[in-house]
Write a protein that holds these residues in place. Sequence first.
Motif, short mmCIF file in Angstrom:
data_model
loop_
_atom_site.label_atom_id
_atom_site.label_comp_id
_atom_site.label_asym_id
_atom_site.label_seq_id
_atom_site.Cartn_x
_atom_site.Cartn_y
_atom_site.Cartn_z
N ALA A 1 0.83 -1.21 0.00
CA ALA A 1 0.00 0.00 0.00
C ALA A 1 0.87 1.26 0.00
O ALA A 1 0.58 2.22 -0.73
CB ALA A 1 -0.92 -0.01 1.21
N ARG A 2 1.92 1.25 0.79
CA ARG A 2 2.80 2.41 0.85
C ARG A 2 3.56 2.59 -0.47
O ARG A 2 3.73 3.73 -0.94
CB ARG A 2 3.76 2.28 2.03
CG ARG A 2 2.99 2.40 3.36
CD ARG A 2 3.80 2.06 4.57
NE ARG A 2 4.92 2.98 4.75
CZ ARG A 2 5.94 2.75 5.58
NH1 ARG A 2 5.96 1.66 6.32
NH2 ARG A 2 6.92 3.62 5.69
N VAL A 3 4.00 1.50 -1.07
CA VAL A 3 4.69 1.56 -2.37
C VAL A 3 3.73 2.10 -3.43
O VAL A 3 4.09 2.95 -4.25
CB VAL A 3 5.26 0.18 -2.77
CG1 VAL A 3 5.63 0.13 -4.24
CG2 VAL A 3 6.45 -0.17 -1.90
N ARG A 4 2.49 1.63 -3.41
CA ARG A 4 1.50 2.09 -4.38
C ARG A 4 1.28 3.60 -4.24
O ARG A 4 1.19 4.32 -5.24
CB ARG A 4 0.19 1.33 -4.20
CG ARG A 4 -0.83 1.68 -5.27
CD ARG A 4 -2.06 0.79 -5.20
NE ARG A 4 -1.72 -0.52 -5.74
CZ ARG A 4 -2.04 -1.67 -5.16
NH1 ARG A 4 -2.71 -1.70 -4.04
NH2 ARG A 4 -1.71 -2.82 -5.72
N THR A 5 1.23 4.09 -3.01
CA THR A 5 1.06 5.53 -2.77
C THR A 5 2.25 6.32 -3.32
O THR A 5 2.07 7.35 -3.98
CB THR A 5 0.90 5.80 -1.25
OG1 THR A 5 -0.24 5.08 -0.78
CG2 THR A 5 0.73 7.27 -0.97
N ILE A 6 3.45 5.83 -3.07
CA ILE A 6 4.66 6.50 -3.57
C ILE A 6 4.65 6.53 -5.09
O ILE A 6 4.92 7.57 -5.72
CB ILE A 6 5.93 5.79 -3.04
CG1 ILE A 6 6.05 5.98 -1.54
CG2 ILE A 6 7.18 6.30 -3.77
CD1 ILE A 6 7.10 5.07 -0.88
#
Length: 141
Positions: free
Chosen positions: A71-76
């Motif tokens: 989820a954090r990678v997708r946001t970045i």
Amino acid sequence: MMPSPLRSVFLAGLLAFSLITTSCSIFRHRSKSAPVVETVRTANSPTPPTAARDLADVMATDLQLTPDQTARVRTILTSTVEQANAAKSKFPAQSPQLLAEQKRINIASQKELQQVLGPAKFKQLQANRRKMAAEMQQRQK
């Protein structure tokens, strides 16, 4: 039995009715399907928003990321795509300003990814970049 002239009219009516109600292509109303259009992307084209999602999915699989990391990678990556598209619309193609802005965006994105992934998985990401790029191209076909 019907007389011959009535019988002919009856058969002609029956034939007309059956042609109208069955699958005869000249009487069937077909909905027009949309023409197939292939999009050709150039270096100046904006990156599709789905690219961030797809790359995050590929990274999640290859790097065995946790759901939180994914989820954090997708946001970045989504933020990176949005910034890159904004830069492409702001500066002329291949201009020094665009190239400098893209470099700044990529450096910031890499730092964020390194924090989320940690040193080992970030090193694995760098080693698998070509493989992931090939997987991304396959998804876009």
